[in-house]
Design an enzyme around this catalytic site. Structure first.
Site, PDB file in Angstrom:
ATOM      1  N   GLY A  15      65.133 -62.769 -34.094  1.00 24.70           N
ATOM      2  CA  GLY A  15      64.531 -63.694 -33.137  1.00 24.70           C
ATOM      3  C   GLY A  15      65.579 -64.348 -32.259  1.00 24.70           C
ATOM      4  O   GLY A  15      66.713 -63.890 -32.171  1.00 24.70           O
ATOM      5  N   ASP A 120      73.878 -61.822 -44.860  1.00 24.63           N
ATOM      6  CA  ASP A 120      74.184 -61.264 -43.532  1.00 24.63           C
ATOM      7  C   ASP A 120      75.456 -61.912 -42.980  1.00 24.63           C
ATOM      8  O   ASP A 120      75.491 -62.384 -41.849  1.00 24.63           O
ATOM      9  CB  ASP A 120      73.008 -61.468 -42.577  1.00 24.63           C
TER      10      ASP A 120
END
Length: 195
Positions: A15, A120
């Site tokens: 996003g 991540d």
């Protein structure tokens, strides 16, 4: 949305992130998922729950979550005024890298002691806040609890993601250390070992 968007800060595979302000004038970072499906909502909600419980000076704090916003699911965190690690090292050089890595490891040690992983880790998820005397860091995009999230739902950046995640094995703290190793290799050599 109860936050007024001021400017776009960045984009990722999941996003977009914006700087926003609330009615009291407090500024935040607002992540809005592109997809409106239940999986995207669940991922942001999971991230919110874990960040809301993380009390560490080097991990970004969560403030709010709205799964039913018309723009898409929204995660609101503290706004960190810093630059990503790649930009910082390109500008400031390698001199403070050992100190920075020690601070990253301190934050990861906390996450792993809470049975969580970053999931991540890469240069853009490590923000450096420079002061007169030192360079402090904040980890952003944190939020996976070990044993509670199926492997396919842990999405990482392919160049930094640990082999066990690619092989659908359950990750642990060593997966974050692998990603940190890839990050350091890139910062010291100017390229990643694997493309």
């Amino acid at each position: 949305m109860k936050y007024r968007i001021l400017r776009k800060l960045g984009s990722g595979g999941f996003g977009d992130v914006f700087e926003a302000i609330d009615e009291s004038g407090q500024r935040y970072a607002v992540k809005i998922a592109r997809a409106h499906d239940e999986i995207s909502k669940a991922k942001l909600e999971t991230q919110f729950r874990y960040l809301a419980r993380a009390y560490h000076q080097r991990i970004v704090r969560a403030h709010d979550f709205d799964r039913d916003d018309s723009d898409g699911p929204v995660l609101v965190t503290e706004l960190v005024e810093g630059e990503d690690l790649r930009s910082y090292v390109a500008r400031a050089g390698h001199d403070s890298l050992v100190e920075i890595v020690a601070k990253i490891l301190d934050a990861l040690r906390y996450l792993h002691s809470m049975d969580r992983i970053h999931g991540d880790l890469k240069p853009s998820s490590i923000l450096v806040i420079e002061t007169d005397s030192t360079a402090e860091i904040k980890l952003i995009d944190v939020g996976f609890k070990l044993g509670s999230v199926p492997v396919p739902s842990i999405e990482g950046t392919p160049e930094y993601i640990a082999p066990e995640i690619i092989r659908n094995k359950r990750p642990d703290g060593r997966s974050d250390l692998y990603s940190l190793g890839m990050t350091l290799y890139e910062l010291l050599t100017g390229h990643l070992p694997f493309q």
